[in-house]
Design an enzyme around this catalytic site. Structure first.
Site, PDB file in Angstrom:
ATOM      1  N   GLU A 122       1.159  -1.177   0.171  1.00  0.00           N
ATOM      2  CA  GLU A 122       0.351  -0.147  -0.222  1.00  0.00           C
ATOM      3  C   GLU A 122       0.844   1.292  -0.255  1.00  0.00           C
ATOM      4  OE1 GLU A 122      -2.539  -0.005   3.272  1.00  0.00           O
ATOM      5  OE2 GLU A 122      -3.560   1.892   2.082  1.00  0.00           O
ATOM      6  N   GLY A 262       2.816   2.653  10.821  1.00  0.00           N
ATOM      7  CA  GLY A 262       3.236   1.583  11.677  1.00  0.00           C
ATOM      8  C   GLY A 262       2.780   0.026  11.356  1.00  0.00           C
ATOM      9  N   ASN A 266      -2.079  -6.542   5.766  1.00  0.00           N
ATOM     10  CA  ASN A 266      -2.423  -7.528   4.374  1.00  0.00           C
ATOM     11  C   ASN A 266      -3.644  -8.420   4.785  1.00  0.00           C
ATOM     12  OD1 ASN A 266      -0.201  -6.056   2.850  1.00  0.00           O
ATOM     13  ND2 ASN A 266       1.120  -6.851   4.700  1.00  0.00           N
ATOM     14  N   HIS A 298      -6.783  -1.750  15.787  1.00  0.00           N
ATOM     15  CA  HIS A 298      -6.205  -1.201  14.492  1.00  0.00           C
ATOM     16  C   HIS A 298      -6.282  -2.321  12.917  1.00  0.00           C
ATOM     17  CE1 HIS A 298      -6.537   2.586  11.542  1.00  0.00           C
ATOM     18  NE2 HIS A 298      -5.850   1.799  10.351  1.00  0.00           N
ATOM     19  N   GLU A 299      -5.309  -2.673  12.349  1.00  0.00           N
ATOM     20  CA  GLU A 299      -5.053  -3.922  11.509  1.00  0.00           C
ATOM     21  C   GLU A 299      -5.757  -4.805  11.643  1.00  0.00           C
ATOM     22  OE1 GLU A 299      -2.943  -2.001   9.343  1.00  0.00           O
ATOM     23  OE2 GLU A 299      -2.163  -0.869  11.077  1.00  0.00           O
ATOM     24  N   HIS A 302      -9.488  -3.784   9.874  1.00  0.00           N
ATOM     25  CA  HIS A 302      -8.987  -3.316   8.654  1.00  0.00           C
ATOM     26  C   HIS A 302      -9.814  -4.816   7.639  1.00  0.00           C
ATOM     27  CE1 HIS A 302      -7.353   0.585   7.352  1.00  0.00           C
ATOM     28  NE2 HIS A 302      -6.622   0.104   8.006  1.00  0.00           N
ATOM     29  N   GLU A 321      -9.571   3.991   6.250  1.00  0.00           N
ATOM     30  CA  GLU A 321      -8.796   4.425   7.380  1.00  0.00           C
ATOM     31  C   GLU A 321      -9.644   5.411   8.459  1.00  0.00           C
ATOM     32  OE1 GLU A 321      -6.148   2.597   7.906  1.00  0.00           O
ATOM     33  OE2 GLU A 321      -5.340   2.314   5.947  1.00  0.00           O
TER      34      GLU A 321
HETATM   35  N1  BAL Z   1      -3.008   1.295   5.297  1.00  0.00           N
HETATM   36  C1  BAL Z   1      -1.793   1.555   5.861  1.00  0.00           C
HETATM   37  C2  BAL Z   1      -1.420   1.355   7.354  1.00  0.00           C
HETATM   38  C3  BAL Z   1      -2.629   1.492   8.167  1.00  0.00           C
HETATM   39  O1  BAL Z   1      -3.372   2.744   8.099  1.00  0.00           O
HETATM   40  O2  BAL Z   1      -2.982   0.565   8.761  1.00  0.00           O
HETATM   41 ZN    ZN Z   2      -5.153   1.965   9.226  1.00  0.00          ZN
END
Ligand code: BAL
Ligand code: ZN
Length: 880
Positions: A122, A262, A266, A298-299, A302, A321
């Protein structure tokens, strides 16, 4: 550099149904073979246009179309694209390329971090791996085979599930991974290395067993448990709060030392900056523990908000985000202290995002143009984007918001969509019209809300009048009114909350409620108000704006004590401190003797002496607004006056409050000594009050405090206490103790790069004279390297962002230093170079002399030779 516009968006001409990748990794090059099963996009019209694949820094070895080898005349190749002519609706493209991860210092695409191979795709890194349609609206099913030397790279990972593996001749081995979910190329990942893992499992709400693995280099295997616990809590929270269940049989996290961001979400294989995974008491602070927990969450979040439903194009970045930051901040609030989390987030937003929104790179939450998308991973996209989501949540309420998010995920699962699609789902599920609200996505700048009040004793009514405006930002001179949710309450003279009945309502609706301010000027009138009340406005910081109400200092002290909203109690304290500090700044500028308003002393004494209060709140209230925030709210920032005023206030407070500070310090230090480290809110609170008390107490220069500080430094069993003691020693005049502590620390932790980052940072941030020389010297330290982004941030970034008095030296040497580093980094790592630049772009905030010096350095960067698009965009926009 070329500007890309949202208005030019077109659907892709071709789609890639299947992507089959084979990597052969070697020490001096790697080979990538890609087989793309493609077809004409039915939504793109008739005919067979040319196929234009993205590709950069790739050495093309072989190219086939439907098994037919193409020769030079069959395609065109530039430094960014490969163009060929399909002859049928459906076809297969095979390419083989050679790439050089071993010399990739930009840390984008496939690269080496230490001894391991890893990826960061990314936003547009995949085009440095193979020729592809590298755009998020092209979603494909990936199968990936990785082959490497077995001894050096025993672990071979990619997205999805492992389906086959085996050995080859010559000591090599291979593994094949298959990801059943369609995804854009930016979510591709590959890892090869000598890694150990901690393994655990999670049972999902539908009773599926998911294997959880966190991979690290062997020496870090003892620092993974906190991240694993955080992961399991996140998975549970997302099920409970959003109804989102994990979808693969395995979820992996890999920690790498060299990483621009950070972490990265994926699919099924998150790759993390080691600073956001590794945490244990002895080596990571409370703040680091909380950051690890937040980034893991956070990840993980996603997986739905970003992966299952992704972005149509990069203008929509905040779709994933902003939403995901909102989700992770709510997770942290639910896990620890809601009020403290809100205070931290707001202080960060107001200091840094507001500065961005007032500077040359200001852009809307959904930008409409960019040169380099990497420059748009900003505080505006992330933090302001999260505030926009929070406002939707506030306006709809949690139940309708959840209905909206359910509808969004259901309607768009497997799709690449826009911010409009998100808002539409919220509108459809709630029956709310958000058309005007959407201006938050399209208009940049921080709105200002002027509030005035009027009390009519005869009619027993109280009116609040709101006037909103928003400053011009680049490309946007005029702004239309926003929808601003203002949460508020009214306090009577005893501090009780009044029932709130607006004119025209038949009954009061609670004592804390949300008004929607939608017009440029708007008045709300409350009835049955027996005496003139004091308003508590923008509770919980219900909108990312600058609200102005003419409170006097006594009213702020009253709110500090009586407001039922914890955030606004803190906010009243901050506003009081700002008023007092601004008075001192004025005195300094006029050459007068500085005189601290004793009301601030009294207010803080009351807090310190009240042992029933939440210690974290007391610590937050004791923290004076930072120099960066005082800069942000200044018309013209006077660096020396701001520093002098704040230091003077801190010394005066220490002198006046020594006894209660010392008492609280000693009590808490004793508890810390007797308590094993726990990463939970009550313990964070105790240590934060202890450490802020110590930072004040050391200003007294009393021997008993110095002894306590040295004792805490030497004997603490955790990094939170040890590092806080080191930082105050470094900022103190006690040269001998300071040198000894720094040497001890470096000797003990020399093999732990993350701890050494802290060691660099505390020195980089030291406001005593000679700061630039110290930073220069530290750049020669054997643990420092410009090639590692964490080191750059820890030393150079900390200096330029946190050591304002030294960075803004009147002779401009700080600016020259930063520009030199940017010029060097431009060639090594453009993303990091461009981020490092930010402080120079804020030149409009300063007086003429500094403006000239800062601009001269920006001009020098511009003239320094071949600039990356990253650096060029930021420099050219900030000089425009
Ligand atoms: N997508 C890039 C890192 C994050 O915002 O989780
Ligand atoms: Zn993010």
């Amino acid at each position: 550099s070329k500007t890309i516009y949202l208005k030019d968006y077109q659907v892709p001409d071709y789609l890639i149904d299947e992507t089959h990748l084979t990597f052969e990794l070697f020490e001096d090059h790697s080979l990538v073979h890609a087989q793309l099963v493609m077809r004409r996009n039915p939504e793109a019209g008739a005919g067979l246009p040319k196929l234009v694949l993205d590709g950069q820094q790739l050495e093309l070895l072989e190219l086939k179309l439907d098994d037919r080898e193409l020769s030079a005349g069959d395609y065109t190749l530039t430094d960014s694209h490969l163009t060929l002519q399909p002859t049928q609706e459906r076809f297969v493209v095979d390419s083989s390329v050679r790439i050089h991860p071993e010399s990739n210092t930009a840390l984008e695409g496939l690269y080496k971090s230490g001894k391991m191979f890893c990826t960061q795709c990314e936003a547009e890194g995949f085009r440095k791996i193979t020729f592809y349609l590298d755009r998020p609206d092209v979603m494909s099913k990936f199968t990936t085979t990785v082959s490497a030397e077995q001894h050096a790279y025993p672990v071979l990972l990619s997205n999805g599930n492992p389906i086959a593996s085996g050995s080859e001749e010559g000591g090599r081995h291979w593994a094949t991974w298959e990801d059943p979910f369609k995804k854009p190329a930016y979510l591709f990942a590959l890892v090869a290395g000598d890694l150990w893992c901690v393994e655990d499992s999670f049972t999902t709400m539908s009773n599926r067993e998911v294997a959880l693995r966190i991979y690290v280099e062997p020496e870090n295997i003892d620092k993974v448990q906190h991240a694993m616990d955080s992961l399991k809590r996140s998975m549970k929270w997302d099920e409970e709060v959003y109804g989102r269940e994990y979808d693969l049989d395995i979820f992996m996290i890999v920690a790498v030392n060299d990483f621009n961001m950070g972490a990265m979400e994926n699919k099924g294989l998150n790759i993390f900056n080691s600073s956001c995974v590794l945490a244990k008491a002895e080596t990571a602070t409370d703040a680091a523990h909380q950051r690890v927990e937040a980034v893991v969450a956070h990840e993980y979040f996603h997986n739905w908000s970003g992966n299952r439903v992704t972005c149509r194009d990069w203008f929509q970045l905040s779709l994933k985000e902003g939403f995901t930051v909102f989700r992770d901040s709510e997770f942290s609030a639910d896990t620890h202290s809601r009020v403290v989390k809100r205070i931290e987030d707001v202080a960060y937003l107001r200091t840094h995002q507001f500065a961005e929104d007032a500077g040359p790179m200001a852009h809307p939450v959904r930008p409409d143009a960019y040169m380099e998308i990497s420059n748009f991973y900003t505080l505006t996209i992330y933090e302001k984007g999260a505030e926009v989501l929070r406002m939707i949540h506030t306006l709809l309420g949690s139940e309708l918001f959840r209905k909206g998010s359910d509808l969004y995920f259901e309607r768009h699962d497997g799709q690449a969509v826009t911010c409009d699609d998100f808002v539409k789902a919220m509108e459809d599920a709630s029956g709310t019209d958000l058309a005007q609200f959407k201006r938050w996505y399209t208009q940049a700048g921080t709105p200002r809300l002027e509030v005035s009040d009027a009390y009519d004793a005869a009619a027993q009514t109280y009116s609040l009048t709101f006037r909103q405006s928003c400053p011009a930002t680049p490309g946007q001179s005029e702004k239309l009114p926003f929808v601003i949710p203002v949460a508020l309450g009214l306090l009577d003279a005893q501090g009780n909350e009044l029932p709130l009945r607006l004119q025209g309502e038949s009954a009061a609706q609670g004592s804390s409620r949300v008004l929607s301010v939608t017009e440029a000027e708007q008045t709300f009138t409350f009835e049955d108000i027996a005496g003139k009340p004091l308003p508590s406005l923008l509770r919980g910081f219900s909108a990312p704006i600058k609200l102005h109400f003419p409170y006097d200092r006594d009213q702020l002290m009253f709110l500090m004590q009586h407001d039922s909203d914890g955030f606004n109690r803190w906010e009243a304290g901050q506003q009081l401190s700002v008023q007092v500090l601004q008075e001192l700044i004025g005195q300094h500028q006029r050459g007068e003797a500085l005189m601290l308003d004793r009301r601030l002393v009294d207010a803080l004494r009351t807090l310190l002496e009240d042992e029933s209060l939440d210690q974290a709140m007391v610590a937050e209230m004791l923290s004076l607004p930072g120099e960066a925030y005082l800069t942000e709210i200044s018309e013209v920032a006077d660096v020396e006056a701001i520093h002098a005023a704040r230091e003077f206030a801190r010394k005066e407070l220490t002198a006046a409050l020594f006894a209660p500070l010392w008492a609280r310090y000693q009590t808490n230090r004793e508890v810390s000594k007797a308590t094993p480290y726990v990463a939970e809110a009550a313990h964070f609170a105790r240590r934060s009050l202890q450490n802020i008390a110590l930072s004040y107490l050391m200003l007294s220069e009393k021997p008993e405090v110095l002894a306590a500080c040295v004792d805490q430094f030497e004997n603490a069993d955790n990094m939170t206490e040890r590092l806080a003691a080191l930082a105050v020693l470094v900022n103190s005049p006690f040269q001998e103790e300071q040198s000894k502590a720094l040497a001890m620390f470096a000797d003990f932790f020399k093999d732990n790069p993350l701890v050494m980052d802290q060691w660099f940072s505390v020195q980089a941030g030291c406001p005593l004279p000679g700061g630039l020389e110290r930073v220069h010297a530290l750049m020669q330290h054997e643990a420092f390297t410009l090639k590692n982004p964490n080191k750059v941030r820890a030393l150079i970034g900390a200096f330029a962002n946190q050591n304002l008095i030294n960075f803004h030296r009147a002779d401009g040497a700080g600016y020259r230093f930063l520009a030199d580093q940017v010029i060097t980094l431009n060639a090594l790592n453009p993303q990091i170079a461009s981020r490092l630049l930010a402080p120079l772009t804020r030149w409009r905030k300063y007086g003429e002399a500094r403006q000239a010096l800062m601009k001269a350095e920006l001009e020098r960067i511009l003239a320094s030779g071949e600039l990356s698009s990253d650096v060029y965009e930021v420099v050219s926009k900030s000089l425009a």
